[in-house]
Write a protein that holds these residues in place. Structure first.
Motif, short mmCIF file in Angstrom:
data_model
loop_
_atom_site.label_atom_id
_atom_site.label_comp_id
_atom_site.label_asym_id
_atom_site.label_seq_id
_atom_site.Cartn_x
_atom_site.Cartn_y
_atom_site.Cartn_z
N LYS A 7 0.84 -1.22 0.00
CA LYS A 7 0.00 0.00 0.00
C LYS A 7 0.86 1.25 0.00
O LYS A 7 0.56 2.23 -0.69
CB LYS A 7 -0.94 0.00 1.20
N THR A 11 -0.08 2.81 -3.43
CA THR A 11 -1.28 3.60 -3.22
C THR A 11 -0.96 5.07 -3.44
O THR A 11 -0.01 5.61 -2.88
CB THR A 11 -1.84 3.40 -1.79
N VAL A 12 -1.77 5.69 -4.28
CA VAL A 12 -1.60 7.12 -4.56
C VAL A 12 -2.40 7.88 -3.51
O VAL A 12 -3.59 7.60 -3.31
CB VAL A 12 -2.11 7.46 -5.98
N PRO A 13 -1.76 8.80 -2.81
CA PRO A 13 -2.50 9.57 -1.81
C PRO A 13 -3.64 10.37 -2.45
O PRO A 13 -3.49 10.88 -3.57
CB PRO A 13 -1.46 10.49 -1.18
N GLU A 14 -4.74 10.44 -1.74
CA GLU A 14 -5.90 11.17 -2.26
C GLU A 14 -5.60 12.66 -2.21
O GLU A 14 -5.22 13.20 -1.18
CB GLU A 14 -7.13 10.86 -1.42
N VAL A 15 -5.78 13.31 -3.34
CA VAL A 15 -5.56 14.75 -3.42
C VAL A 15 -6.92 15.41 -3.51
O VAL A 15 -7.70 15.12 -4.41
CB VAL A 15 -4.70 15.11 -4.65
N LYS A 16 -7.21 16.27 -2.56
CA LYS A 16 -8.48 16.98 -2.58
C LYS A 16 -8.28 18.31 -3.31
O LYS A 16 -7.50 19.15 -2.86
CB LYS A 16 -8.97 17.23 -1.15
#
Length: 62
Positions: A7, A11-16
């Protein structure tokens, strides 16, 4: 490789995304409309109370 390591690696960090200026303006105006609706409801209650008081005073005056 453990699941946690996988992970971290894949896993690509969520960008808001930041809201646009139009979205910010719409949010501010929506908030203002809601506040005005609450103020309007409160004023209607005050008006109803004052009308009742006037009616009661009128009844007592006759």
């Amino acid at each position: 490789m453990t699941e946690e390591e996988w992970k971290k690696k894949y896993t690509v960090p969520e960008v808001k995304p930041e809201p646009t200026q139009d979205q910010q303006t719409l949010a501010a105006l929506t908030k203002q409309v809601m506040q005005l609706q609450v103020a309007n409801m409160q004023q209607q209650k005050v008006n109803a109370s004052l009308i009742k008081q006037l009616i009661d005073l009128n009844k007592g005056g006759h």
